[in-house]
Scaffold this active site. Sequence first.
Site, PDB file in Angstrom:
ATOM      1  N   SER A   1     -11.658  -7.097  -5.805  1.00 21.94           N
ATOM      2  CA  SER A   1     -10.579  -8.047  -5.523  1.00 21.94           C
ATOM      3  C   SER A   1     -10.756  -8.517  -4.092  1.00 21.94           C
ATOM      4  CB  SER A   1      -9.217  -7.359  -5.673  1.00 21.94           C
ATOM      5  OG  SER A   1      -8.178  -8.165  -5.140  1.00 21.94           O
TER       6      SER A   1
ATOM      7  N   TYR B   1      -3.763  -0.220  -3.328  1.00 20.28           N
ATOM      8  CA  TYR B   1      -4.586  -1.154  -4.097  1.00 20.28           C
ATOM      9  C   TYR B   1      -5.717  -1.704  -3.232  1.00 20.28           C
ATOM     10  CZ  TYR B   1      -5.842  -5.187  -6.971  1.00 20.28           C
ATOM     11  OH  TYR B   1      -6.532  -6.110  -7.725  1.00 20.28           O
TER      12      TYR B   1
END
Length: 260
Positions: free
Chosen positions: A149, A166
């Site tokens: 990501s 994350y």
Amino acid sequence: MTAVANLFDLTGRTALVTGGSSGLGLQIAEALGTQGARVVISSRKADALQSAQAHLASLGVDASWIAADNASEDDIERLANEAMERLGKVDILVNNAGATWGASTVDHPLAAWDKLMNLNVRSIFLLTQKIGKLSMIPNRYGRIVNLASIAGLIGNGPNAQPTIAYNTSKGAVVNFTRALASEWGPYGITVNALAPGFFPSKMTKGTIEKVGVEKLSEQVPLQRIGDDDDLKGAALLFASDAGKHITGQILAVDGGITAV
């Protein structure tokens, strides 16, 4: 010289896509399957997998599914073994299953931190290790595509929801990709990662509803978020002979956010 179209042809290839019942995983499964690969998709919920299989079948894709929880080491081993039984080999592994959690660093629950590290990092290591042993290393061929990501490449903006676990987990995926590419290159295995920006998915549904697509698009140079086709070309590049000399690379598919 090989015709360009043939470089992207996956006829005779096999693929395992985790988190393949919806969102980015299903998009990638579509891309691989419509180019000729036999595909196994996995996620936790059988009903979602059945719907995804029906969708893929409507596109002419040879797809089957295996319900498995990638947070479970036993499920990962079962997934790898069953995929091998069905496919005979796994040429392409797409590590897409993952989760997110929004909380400030000082308030972030340890259980949530551990959950993300387990699913976003540990599970990728375990499944890749298993598929490498069972198929890719013995066959001296493999294409591994990890889903990182842009959160693993940059920090969050000042007005964004904090997602420390994350971001950290996706940063780990980035360097896992580079380290494994170096180690497994001699076996003819390429290892690359896609780093998506903002795409519609179950994971981002709440943010889209809260903030709105127009507001989310303002920070993107292309003035839009990702759609249902935007990962397909990049995934095919990494999964096919078109990308056979590309390994250890992280490709941001983000509308230009990381260029700013």
